[in-house]
Scaffold this active site. Structure first.
Site, PDB file in Angstrom:
ATOM      1  N   LEU A 183     -38.309  -7.682 -10.392  1.00 38.30           N
ATOM      2  CA  LEU A 183     -37.845  -8.857 -11.110  1.00 38.30           C
ATOM      3  C   LEU A 183     -37.278  -9.914 -10.188  1.00 38.30           C
ATOM      4  O   LEU A 183     -37.262 -11.086 -10.519  1.00 38.30           O
ATOM      5  CB  LEU A 183     -36.779  -8.448 -12.128  1.00 38.30           C
ATOM      6  N   GLY A 184     -36.778  -9.516  -9.036  1.00 39.48           N
ATOM      7  CA  GLY A 184     -36.200 -10.468  -8.108  1.00 39.48           C
ATOM      8  C   GLY A 184     -36.045  -9.868  -6.733  1.00 39.48           C
ATOM      9  O   GLY A 184     -35.994  -8.654  -6.586  1.00 39.48           O
ATOM     10  N   LYS A 190     -33.217  -6.089  -3.962  1.00 40.65           N
ATOM     11  CA  LYS A 190     -34.183  -6.446  -4.990  1.00 40.65           C
ATOM     12  C   LYS A 190     -33.657  -6.020  -6.357  1.00 40.65           C
ATOM     13  O   LYS A 190     -32.840  -5.108  -6.472  1.00 40.65           O
ATOM     14  CB  LYS A 190     -35.529  -5.764  -4.730  1.00 40.65           C
ATOM     15  N   ASP A 304     -17.571 -19.371  -9.954  1.00 46.50           N
ATOM     16  CA  ASP A 304     -18.924 -19.900  -9.807  1.00 46.50           C
ATOM     17  C   ASP A 304     -19.641 -19.980 -11.153  1.00 46.50           C
ATOM     18  O   ASP A 304     -20.740 -19.469 -11.320  1.00 46.50           O
ATOM     19  CB  ASP A 304     -19.758 -19.078  -8.827  1.00 46.50           C
TER      20      ASP A 304
END
Length: 501
Positions: A183-184, A190, A304
């Site tokens: 997915l990323g 990852k 953030d």
């Protein structure tokens, strides 16, 4: 129907200088491309030695095409903030990438999202937008480290040259989690979608951290924070992402999360930057306010908050044709959201680095280095809400001085008593912001910014109420800025409360 997806971010806040390139659209009609190098060095020294950090440096360029804009999910926590954890028990990490920022700090991206709608998932903020340039860790160092790790491991478990776990679809972790797809991907690891066979085939998102010491340490900090946040909200009353499990897989820290949908930013992007409706904004704002207030009540600052770190629980939608705009538009089936990415959450008693937050959502006190507290989250949420309302970023810049000039254009002059206290003396002249309105930057600010009330698309009561609340949230003086506790009592939410009754 759109398959729910999650945005992931693997933060490079710890002991690493980051370079990122971020392109973000200003509107459906016009695009701006900007490249920024951000550098942030944060170093933790244990016990009595304290923590030290330096700002990330930013070198902006503006090109008139498109800005890469990637969402963010769960980021690993900065290394500089864990000195007193053992006295305190466990810590809370999660959705707060705190200054993922530039040095005028822009968002830096490791990878963040993993989403079917976004085939770029594998290209991370840090991967596609920038490369980590460690002051002490060169690429060759990284490779040699990973080779050493590989030599120590059995042939059935191997890492690549960057320290990522080598896996394939169908790979089982702990004889429980079956990997379905990637997915990323980013500098710190990852994110994969997995089937949890111990939970009847439930789909989860699993972050696999690189098999390198510095990344493992940061991941463990994130785990502690997530455990604390989740335990404080055991009844799941607040919209904070859930960590379901974590484990060490042959040197890789693996963190399991619930599977969520698109980030609010990605939904905006995929919907052609069509703004959310006032009712949708009210529903999302109420959940965000309660979640962040919950953090504040437990002495945490997210640091953030941004649209990438607000994810829809389910981003399924109806497609409808808008005859006025002559295009198809997506209408969400549900506005339920969750706040994610606590990797840089900071407790009140911990060392506060000088720069936090992603550039576009950074409060003026942070830019001016006046010191910050939980009020910086309130400013960030205010910027998020106006972005939902407009479909574009309010403060579209990568330069601190220009950012302050934009604030003055939108909100009026910065109070002189704040300018007198700043250590950033090169921003100031005669107790005023040193800004040339006739320069190219000055013309850019005049063209792209206007007083806040002039952004209102309607003069109706609910629009007036929203902008009244936004003005209170975007107050320069921290002592006068509204708290989220107060914001939840604002008349803007009255209709929502009546409906619940």
């Amino acid at each position: 129907m759109q398959t729910p997806v999650i945005e992931w971010t693997l933060n490079t806040e710890f002991a690493v200088m980051r370079q990122s390139k971020r392109m973000r659209s200003r509107s459906p009609a016009g695009w701006l491309s900007e490249y920024s190098w951000e550098e942030r060095w944060e170093e933790r020294k244990r016990h009595k030695r304290g923590s030290q950090s330096s700002e990330r440096e930013n070198k902006p360029k503006r090109h008139h095409h498109c800005r890469i804009y990637e969402g963010v999910y769960l980021e690993t926590k900065s290394l500089n903030r864990r000195q007193d954890n053992m006295e305190q028990g466990v810590r809370v990490v999660s959705m707060l990438p705190a200054g993922y920022g530039d040095g005028g700090q822009e968002r830096n991206w490791d990878w963040h999202h993993y989403s079917k709608s976004s085939g770029r998932s594998g290209q991370s903020r840090r991967t596609s937008h920038g490369r980590c340039r460690g002051r002490h860790h060169s690429p060759s160092d990284h490779h040699s480290d990973s080779r050493r790790h590989r030599r120590k491991r059995s042939r059935s478990f191997e890492d690549d040259d960057e320290g990522h776990l080598i896996y394939h679809s169908g790979h089982m972790l702990r004889a429980r989690y079956e990997i379905v797809s990637t997915l990323g991907e980013g500098a710190f690891g990852k994110v994969v979608e997995c089937i949890d066979h111990s939970k009847g085939g439930t789909r989860v998102a699993l972050k696999i951290i690189k098999n390198l010491d510095r990344y493992r340490e940061a991941a463990m900090s994130e785990v502690e924070v997530l455990e604390q946040v989740n335990s404080l909200d055991c009844d799941r009353q607040f919209a904070c992402v859930r960590m379901l499990d974590w484990f060490d897989h042959h040197g890789h820290i693996c963190i399991v999360f619930e599977l969520l949908g698109l980030s609010t930013f990605d939904f905006l992007k995929e919907n052609g930057f069509q703004p959310f409706s006032i009712d949708q904004i009210r529903l999302m704002a109420y959940q965000i306010f309660r979640a962040v207030r919950f953090l504040h009540q437990n002495k945490l600052t997210h640091t953030d908050l941004k649209p990438e770190n607000i994810l829809f629980v389910n981003s399924d939608y109806h497609m409808e044709y808008n005859p006025k705009m002559k295009r198809d538009e997506r209408t969400l089936k549900s506005c339920d959201v969750k706040v994610v990415d606590f990797g840089n959450a900071t407790y009140d008693h911990e060392h506060h680095t000088s720069v936090v937050s992603t550039r576009h959502y950074r409060a003026p006190e942070v830019i001016l280095e006046l010191g910050w507290n939980q009020a910086c989250d309130v400013w960030s949420v205010g910027c998020i809400l106006i972005e939902y309302y407009l479909g574009l970023t309010l403060f579209q810049t990568h330069d601190s001085q220009e950012h302050l000039a934009m604030m003055e254009r939108v909100l009026g002059p910065i109070p002189s008593h704040l300018l007198q206290k700043t250590r950033k003396r090169h921003y100031i002249r005669h107790d005023k912001l040193d800004w040339d309105e006739h320069s190219s930057s000055g013309r850019y600010v005049r063209k792209h910014c206007k007083p806040l009330k002039r952004y209102m698309s309607s003069k109706s009561m609910e629009h007036e109420q929203l902008f009244d609340m936004l003005l209170k949230m975007l107050e320069y003086d921290v002592s006068r800025r509204i708290t989220l506790e107060e914001a939840l009592r604002h008349p803007f939410f009255d209709s929502l409360k009546k409906r619940k009754k």
